[in-house]
Write a protein that holds these residues in place. Structure first.
Motif, short mmCIF file in Angstrom:
data_model
loop_
_atom_site.label_atom_id
_atom_site.label_comp_id
_atom_site.label_asym_id
_atom_site.label_seq_id
_atom_site.Cartn_x
_atom_site.Cartn_y
_atom_site.Cartn_z
N ALA A 6 57.35 55.18 15.26
CA ALA A 6 57.00 55.75 13.95
C ALA A 6 58.09 55.39 12.97
O ALA A 6 59.29 55.58 13.26
CB ALA A 6 56.84 57.26 14.06
N GLU A 19 50.77 66.54 24.14
CA GLU A 19 51.25 66.07 22.84
C GLU A 19 51.17 64.54 22.78
O GLU A 19 51.59 63.84 23.72
CB GLU A 19 52.68 66.54 22.60
N GLU A 20 50.65 64.03 21.68
CA GLU A 20 50.54 62.59 21.46
C GLU A 20 51.62 62.11 20.49
O GLU A 20 52.07 62.87 19.61
CB GLU A 20 49.16 62.23 20.88
N GLY A 62 51.81 57.84 12.45
CA GLY A 62 51.60 57.89 11.00
C GLY A 62 51.25 56.52 10.43
O GLY A 62 51.16 55.51 11.13
N GLU A 73 53.31 60.76 17.32
CA GLU A 73 52.92 60.77 15.91
C GLU A 73 53.50 59.52 15.25
O GLU A 73 54.68 59.46 14.93
CB GLU A 73 53.44 62.04 15.22
#
Length: 439
Positions: A127, A95-96, A100, A98
């Motif tokens: 984020a 999993e990276e 956005g 997020e």
């Protein structure tokens, strides 16, 4: 002298200049307040809030230091995270973070990233989603840790609100100022339109209004226009009386000379005829544009009628081109006399005349060209002055001119707010005379 380079870029109208004077200070004030607010207030507050958040994050990560698994680390930090109103989880192996896209108006975000990156060696990413908690990603021995907490822990929630509020009220007050300024400038615009119309030979209804200074200028214009109209009326009445009083004795002289023998009366009759010509030319010059009032005329039809009338009296004249269409407001009788004078001069000093018409959205140009000797460049200014005879340029033996033909044309053109321009004909080689008036 140093501001001359700026003049071509400055607006010319009074309304645009007043708008510029009104808008520029508002924009400058907004920029100064915005920069001062961002640098002196938001940045300092954000830095303090970020340092507090960093201490809380360090507290949570320090508690997790002794754990051997991710579950033990989260369990150990759970009491502190509840007190600090945080949530935490470890990302899965594939999993990276997020992150956005950042909101374009979130101008505090770059400072947040820089503050956190400098204060947290294990910082990975952050984020900043709109309306959701902040997600801070940290690199630990057990994997990448995601901490979530409210944005107000790092910076003011909506730092742009003050600027948006300032811009909104600035636009509102500027719009109200524009409406008020427009009402203040309307009397000046009406005065300018009335003065321009009177300069072109038209009289439009005008009553002074507006501020005291504008009313004073308007009253002065009305008084000046009234005096000029009264002088023009008095001149017309005087010319009518002079014409009647002078023509009567000349007629009696002609009748008396007709009773004498021809060999005795011929020289005297020539003198009387010359006096009659001088009187007619002087009265025609003095009359100016007194006859008639401005009318909306189709210049193409009007000019075609003038050339046809000139052909019937034996003049070699031709209407060669008509460009544009529409109507123009001018005194048709006065302008007819001006065009007929130009045609008369053209066929007197040349063999033929060519007439052309060009209409643009802003002006009307009537051009008369001939194949005569023309007028030298250095004598064209003198040629339009009353009672000027240019013997070297124009053969005066070809007619009985008294030097008023071009002066009459120039006077009529000026009375319509225009001008008479003399040049050399490219087609015929003689004189090129242009009557140019505004539409």
């Amino acid at each position: 002298m140093s501001s001359h380079w700026l003049k071509p870029y400055m607006p010319r109208s009074l309304y645009a200049r007043a708008a510029l004077i009104l808008v520029v200070p508002v924009v400058v004030v907004l920029l100064v307040v915005s920069i001062a607010f961002m640098q002196k207030h938001l940045e300092d507050v954000t830095a303090q809030m970020t340092r507090n958040a960093v201490r809380e994050v360090n507290l949570v990560t320090d508690v997790m230091q002794g754990a051997e698994t991710q579950q033990e680390a989260l369990a150990a930090a759970q009491p502190d995270m509840e007190a600090l109103q945080m949530t935490a989880r470890f990302l899965r192996p594939n999993e990276e973070p997020e992150v956005g896209k950042r909101r374009w108006y979130d101008f505090i975000a770059p400072q947040l990233v820089n503050e956190l990156r400098g204060a947290l060696p294990e910082f990975v990413a952050i984020a900043l989603p709109r309306g959701q908690p902040v997600r801070l990603y940290l690199a630990t021995d057990l994997g990448i840790l995601e901490l979530a907490f409210e944005r107000r822990r790092l910076s003011p929630v909506a730092p742009h609100q003050l600027i948006v509020t300032m811009v909104f009220f600035a636009v509102l007050m500027t719009s109200i100022s524009f409406l008020y300024m427009r009402n203040q400038l309307r009397p000046i615009t009406r005065l300018a339109e009335a003065a321009q119309a009177f300069g072109r030979g038209r009289t439009v209804p005008y009553s002074p209004s507006g501020a005291i200074e504008v009313r004073a200028a308007g009253n002065a214009f009305v008084d000046m226009r009234t005096r000029i109209e009264r002088q023009m009326e008095q001149r017309t009445l005087m010319l009518s009386g002079v014409s009647h009083d002078l023509r009567t004795p000349l007629t009696r002289l002609k009748l008396g000379l007709s009773l004498l023998p021809e060999d005795e009366s011929a020289p005297l009759m020539n003198d009387v005829n010359e006096m009659q010509s001088l009187l007619d030319a002087f009265l025609e010059f003095s009359r100016g544009t007194a006859e008639g009032s401005p009318e909306n005329v189709d210049p193409a039809v009007w000019l075609r009628q003038i050339t046809e009338d000139a052909l019937r009296v034996g003049h070699s004249v031709k209407l060669v081109s008509v460009e544009g269409q529409g109507t123009v407001s001018f005194r048709p009788m006065a302008m007819r006399r001006a065009v007929e004078n130009l045609i008369g001069n053209a066929v007197r000093y040349g063999t033929c005349a060519e007439v052309s018409l060009k209409l643009t959205p802003k002006s009307m140009r009537i051009r008369v060209e001939d194949d005569g000797p023309g007028i030298p460049v250095g004598q064209r200014t003198e040629a339009v002055k009353p009672f000027t005879r240019l013997d070297p340029a124009r053969n005066q033996n070809l007619g009985s001119g008294v030097g008023l033909g071009l002066a009459i044309v120039a006077d009529i053109a000026r009375a319509h707010g225009g001008a008479l321009r003399l040049g050399k004909s490219e087609n015929l080689g003689g004189l090129c005379a242009d009557i140019i008036i505004g539409r």
